[in-house]
Every structure is written in C-alpha cells, then in structure tokens.
Design a protein around this motif. Structure first.
Motif, PDB file in Angstrom:
ATOM      1  N   HIS A 121       0.853  -1.222  -0.008  1.00 15.82           N
ATOM      2  CA  HIS A 121      -0.091   0.017   0.031  1.00 15.82           C
ATOM      3  C   HIS A 121       0.994   1.205  -0.105  1.00 15.82           C
ATOM      4  CE1 HIS A 121      -3.049   3.125   0.870  1.00 15.82           C
ATOM      5  NE2 HIS A 121      -4.072   2.167   0.921  1.00 15.82           N
ATOM      6  N   PRO A 122       0.524   2.225  -0.740  1.00 15.72           N
ATOM      7  CA  PRO A 122       1.756   3.255  -1.133  1.00 15.72           C
ATOM      8  C   PRO A 122       1.678   4.314   0.198  1.00 15.72           C
ATOM      9  CG  PRO A 122      -0.512   3.531  -2.212  1.00 15.72           C
ATOM     10  CD  PRO A 122      -0.334   2.080  -1.809  1.00 15.72           C
ATOM     11  N   ASP A 123       0.696   4.145   1.131  1.00 13.15           N
ATOM     12  CA  ASP A 123       0.810   4.828   2.511  1.00 13.15           C
ATOM     13  C   ASP A 123       1.753   4.263   3.351  1.00 13.15           C
ATOM     14  OD1 ASP A 123      -1.521   6.498   1.332  1.00 13.15           O
ATOM     15  OD2 ASP A 123      -2.656   6.105   2.879  1.00 13.15           O
ATOM     16  N   PHE A 124       2.252   3.335   3.064  1.00 14.66           N
ATOM     17  CA  PHE A 124       3.362   2.700   3.859  1.00 14.66           C
ATOM     18  C   PHE A 124       4.575   2.220   2.836  1.00 14.66           C
ATOM     19  CE2 PHE A 124       0.095   2.295   6.941  1.00 14.66           C
ATOM     20  CZ  PHE A 124       0.921   2.583   8.165  1.00 14.66           C
ATOM     21  N   PRO A 125       5.454   3.257   2.242  1.00 13.60           N
ATOM     22  CA  PRO A 125       6.126   2.869   1.181  1.00 13.60           C
ATOM     23  C   PRO A 125       7.454   2.248   1.610  1.00 13.60           C
ATOM     24  CG  PRO A 125       6.103   5.269   1.531  1.00 13.60           C
ATOM     25  CD  PRO A 125       5.207   4.514   2.355  1.00 13.60           C
ATOM     26  N   SER A 126       7.862   2.262   2.773  1.00 11.64           N
ATOM     27  CA  SER A 126       9.274   1.851   3.259  1.00 11.64           C
ATOM     28  C   SER A 126       9.057   0.293   3.301  1.00 11.64           C
ATOM     29  CB  SER A 126       9.553   2.553   4.730  1.00 11.64           C
ATOM     30  OG  SER A 126       8.965   1.740   5.694  1.00 11.64           O
ATOM     31  N   ALA A 127      10.275  -0.244   3.565  1.00 11.03           N
ATOM     32  CA  ALA A 127      10.367  -1.768   3.566  1.00 11.03           C
ATOM     33  C   ALA A 127      10.182  -2.360   4.886  1.00 11.03           C
ATOM     34  CB  ALA A 127      11.781  -2.089   2.922  1.00 11.03           C
ATOM     35  N   THR A 128      10.128  -1.199   6.050  1.00 18.19           N
ATOM     36  CA  THR A 128      10.052  -1.746   7.572  1.00 18.19           C
ATOM     37  C   THR A 128       9.171  -2.836   7.750  1.00 18.19           C
ATOM     38  OG1 THR A 128      10.770   0.460   7.840  1.00 18.19           O
ATOM     39  CG2 THR A 128       9.592  -0.866   9.742  1.00 18.19           C
ATOM     40  N   GLY A 129       7.822  -2.844   7.407  1.00 18.75           N
ATOM     41  CA  GLY A 129       6.633  -3.898   7.773  1.00 18.75           C
ATOM     42  C   GLY A 129       7.239  -5.129   7.203  1.00 18.75           C
ATOM     43  N   TYR A 130       7.734  -5.195   5.704  1.00 17.20           N
ATOM     44  CA  TYR A 130       8.530  -6.340   5.302  1.00 17.20           C
ATOM     45  C   TYR A 130       9.552  -7.125   5.849  1.00 17.20           C
ATOM     46  CZ  TYR A 130       5.713  -4.468   1.601  1.00 17.20           C
ATOM     47  OH  TYR A 130       4.507  -3.996   0.775  1.00 17.20           O
ATOM     48  N   PHE A 131      10.331  -6.392   6.516  1.00 15.33           N
ATOM     49  CA  PHE A 131      11.668  -6.910   7.243  1.00 15.33           C
ATOM     50  C   PHE A 131      11.199  -7.470   8.548  1.00 15.33           C
ATOM     51  CE2 PHE A 131      13.843  -4.453   4.059  1.00 15.33           C
ATOM     52  CZ  PHE A 131      14.727  -5.236   3.709  1.00 15.33           C
ATOM     53  N   THR A 132       9.957  -6.787   9.287  1.00 17.59           N
ATOM     54  CA  THR A 132       9.599  -7.087  10.272  1.00 17.59           C
ATOM     55  C   THR A 132       8.908  -8.581  10.395  1.00 17.59           C
ATOM     56  OG1 THR A 132       9.331  -4.500  10.870  1.00 17.59           O
ATOM     57  CG2 THR A 132       7.928  -6.245  12.512  1.00 17.59           C
ATOM     58  N   TRP A 133       8.201  -8.614   9.305  1.00 13.00           N
ATOM     59  CA  TRP A 133       7.291  -9.709   9.448  1.00 13.00           C
ATOM     60  C   TRP A 133       8.198 -10.764   8.938  1.00 13.00           C
ATOM     61  CZ3 TRP A 133       3.482 -10.489  12.069  1.00 13.00           C
ATOM     62  CH2 TRP A 133       2.692  -9.320  12.418  1.00 13.00           C
ATOM     63  N   VAL A 134       9.277 -10.790   7.802  1.00  9.24           N
ATOM     64  CA  VAL A 134      10.138 -11.692   7.591  1.00  9.24           C
ATOM     65  C   VAL A 134      10.682 -12.072   8.818  1.00  9.24           C
ATOM     66  CG1 VAL A 134      12.002 -12.133   6.481  1.00  9.24           C
ATOM     67  CG2 VAL A 134      10.354 -11.058   5.169  1.00  9.24           C
ATOM     68  N   ASP A 135      11.338 -11.178   9.551  1.00  2.37           N
ATOM     69  CA  ASP A 135      12.183 -11.522  11.011  1.00  2.37           C
ATOM     70  C   ASP A 135      10.977 -12.185  11.826  1.00  2.37           C
ATOM     71  OD1 ASP A 135      14.397 -10.360   9.994  1.00  2.37           O
ATOM     72  OD2 ASP A 135      14.010  -8.517  11.262  1.00  2.37           O
ATOM     73  N   GLU A 136      10.006 -12.129  11.899  1.00  4.27           N
ATOM     74  CA  GLU A 136       8.969 -12.687  12.667  1.00  4.27           C
ATOM     75  C   GLU A 136       8.795 -14.136  12.397  1.00  4.27           C
ATOM     76  OE1 GLU A 136       6.377 -12.876  16.324  1.00  4.27           O
ATOM     77  OE2 GLU A 136       7.983 -11.115  15.666  1.00  4.27           O
ATOM     78  N   ALA A 137       8.371 -14.281  11.094  1.00  2.00           N
ATOM     79  CA  ALA A 137       8.158 -15.723  10.590  1.00  2.00           C
ATOM     80  C   ALA A 137       9.435 -16.538  10.748  1.00  2.00           C
ATOM     81  CB  ALA A 137       7.633 -15.518   9.068  1.00  2.00           C
ATOM     82  N   LEU A 138      10.597 -16.016  10.510  1.00  2.00           N
ATOM     83  CA  LEU A 138      11.958 -16.984  10.459  1.00  2.00           C
ATOM     84  C   LEU A 138      12.204 -17.467  11.912  1.00  2.00           C
ATOM     85  CD1 LEU A 138      14.055 -15.013   7.860  1.00  2.00           C
ATOM     86  CD2 LEU A 138      12.715 -17.114   7.516  1.00  2.00           C
ATOM     87  N   GLN A 139      11.588 -16.675  13.029  1.00  3.29           N
ATOM     88  CA  GLN A 139      11.557 -17.179  14.227  1.00  3.29           C
ATOM     89  C   GLN A 139      11.075 -18.592  14.445  1.00  3.29           C
ATOM     90  OE1 GLN A 139      11.072 -14.599  17.634  1.00  3.29           O
ATOM     91  NE2 GLN A 139      10.694 -12.918  16.195  1.00  3.29           N
ATOM     92  N   TYR A 140       9.909 -18.700  13.649  1.00  2.00           N
ATOM     93  CA  TYR A 140       9.176 -19.781  13.982  1.00  2.00           C
ATOM     94  C   TYR A 140       9.383 -20.916  12.775  1.00  2.00           C
ATOM     95  CZ  TYR A 140       7.241 -16.613  17.097  1.00  2.00           C
ATOM     96  OH  TYR A 140       7.270 -15.718  18.092  1.00  2.00           O
ATOM     97  N   ASN A 141       9.824 -20.385  11.609  1.00  2.84           N
ATOM     98  CA  ASN A 141      10.105 -21.587  10.705  1.00  2.84           C
ATOM     99  C   ASN A 141      11.181 -20.748   9.560  1.00  2.84           C
ATOM    100  OD1 ASN A 141      10.356 -23.199   8.396  1.00  2.84           O
ATOM    101  ND2 ASN A 141       8.077 -23.342   8.061  1.00  2.84           N
ATOM    102  N   ALA A 142      12.229 -21.238   9.919  1.00  2.00           N
ATOM    103  CA  ALA A 142      13.591 -21.032   8.983  1.00  2.00           C
ATOM    104  C   ALA A 142      13.445 -20.938   7.622  1.00  2.00           C
ATOM    105  CB  ALA A 142      14.888 -21.464   9.632  1.00  2.00           C
ATOM    106  N   ASN A 143      12.736 -21.844   7.055  1.00  2.65           N
ATOM    107  CA  ASN A 143      12.552 -22.215   5.659  1.00  2.65           C
ATOM    108  C   ASN A 143      11.377 -21.347   5.120  1.00  2.65           C
ATOM    109  OD1 ASN A 143      14.627 -24.047   5.689  1.00  2.65           O
ATOM    110  ND2 ASN A 143      13.599 -25.439   6.854  1.00  2.65           N
ATOM    111  N   THR A 144      10.915 -20.546   5.621  1.00  2.00           N
ATOM    112  CA  THR A 144       9.397 -19.800   5.126  1.00  2.00           C
ATOM    113  C   THR A 144       9.622 -19.120   3.693  1.00  2.00           C
ATOM    114  OG1 THR A 144       8.941 -19.270   7.492  1.00  2.00           O
ATOM    115  CG2 THR A 144       7.877 -18.230   5.669  1.00  2.00           C
ATOM    116  N   ILE A 145       8.868 -19.453   3.080  1.00  2.00           N
ATOM    117  CA  ILE A 145       9.020 -18.646   1.555  1.00  2.00           C
ATOM    118  C   ILE A 145       7.963 -17.414   1.668  1.00  2.00           C
ATOM    119  CG2 ILE A 145       8.264 -19.303  -0.748  1.00  2.00           C
ATOM    120  CD1 ILE A 145       8.766 -22.110  -0.198  1.00  2.00           C
TER     121      ILE A 145
END
Length: 188
Positions: free
Chosen positions: A113-137
């Motif tokens: 969504h263009p109102d959140f143009p930074s990558a912050t949310g993506y990196f935050t969720w990737v880090d969160e997901a990888l805590q529980y499954n290191a092989n997440t796609i």
C-alpha cells in the motif's frame, strides 16, 4: 487473471511449468505437473486488493491437486492491510503472531500500500516468521492500480508497471540480499 493465477500456482507450489487446460470453470494443471497430496501451509495478509485472490486461492490449489494446501488470511481494509500497518495494529499483530507461532506456516504472502512505502513492515514480518520456521517462503502480491477509470489505459498500465519496477522488484531484491537462504517472489 487465470494465467496470472496459474503462474502464481507454479511459484507457490514449486511445480514445474504447467500446460494449461480449462475444465469445469477451474484452471487445471496437467497431471504430470501436479502431485496430489502436496501443498503449503500459507498465511496471506493484506487489504481488499489482495484478500479476494487469497480467499479463492485455496479452491484453486485443491482443484489442482494440492490437497495439503492450508491457509489463513488476515484481512484489514485499505491502508490497514499494509505489512507495517498490520504490525502497528496490536490486534492484527497478535492475530498474525499467533498463527506464525504455530511453526506450521511455510509460505507468507503480503501486499503493498503506497501509504507505507518503506520496507520496514516487510522486514519486520520476515524476521518474525523466520523465528518459527527458518524455511519460510515469502511473496508480495502486487495490487492493481486503484480507480483505473480515472486515467487512460496507457496511464494505468504505466502506473502499475512503475509500481512493479520502481517499488516492488527492488524491495524483493533487497529482501533476497538480506535473507539469501529464503525464497522471495513478486506476484503481479
């Protein structure tokens, strides 16, 4: 739409490139491309330009023999479905974290969504997901341009291509460079 969905099915199921046929209103892959009993446990999170595709994805996966495909969807309307907005919303964050904490999610789909143009949310969720499954796609579903009737076909097409080429593809490249052990896809 059907071709894009077929392309997404290939990316999201690690199947070989399909030959398409249409039967009974369903997009079907050739049986040699589709191994029954396969699939991913997926979490799709986003807004109304993303969730309708996610809602129907399960039907397409099962119709194509991916019988083990399971999914959860966390939907918030408009800007609230952006990855960073979902993180900043305590209720949405808890809902998503609870799903991820199961350790069962092997595919996480987000949108833009263009109102959140930074990558912050993506990196935050990737880090969160990888805590529980290191092989997440991971993938980012690229939304269509809102209100296409307000411009010409050429203007709308160019705006969508600019979103892909200027925003999404560089974001995917950045994620791939920081997390080289994981797969990241952009799905128009």
């Amino acid at each position: 739409y059907a071709c894009l969905l077929g392309f997404a099915m290939v990316l999201l199921t690690n199947s070989s490139p399909p030959a398409f046929s249409f039967e009974s209103g369903h997009l079907l892959l050739n049986s040699t491309d589709c191994l029954p009993g396969t699939g991913y446990s997926s979490l799709f999170m986003g807004h109304s330009f993303f969730s309708p595709v996610a809602i129907n994805f399960e039907n397409h996966a099962h119709a194509n023999g991916f019988l083990d495909h399971q999914q959860a969807i966390v939907h918030r309307g408009g800007v609230n479905g952006a990855p960073e907005a979902l993180w900043l919303d305590p209720e949405a964050r808890t809902e998503i974290q609870t799903i991820l904490q199961s350790g069962q999610i092997d595919k996480l789909g987000m949108t833009y969504h263009p109102d959140f143009p930074s990558a912050t949310g993506y990196f935050t969720w990737v880090d969160e997901a990888l805590q529980y499954n290191a092989n997440t796609i991971f993938f980012i579903g690229i939304p269509w341009v809102p209100y296409p009737e307000n411009g010409t076909l050429e203007e709308t097409t160019q705006a969508w291509l600019d979103l892909q080429n200027i925003v999404i593809y560089p974001l995917i490249d950045s994620l791939r460079s920081i997390y080289p052990e994981n797969n990241f896809y952009a799905i128009p």
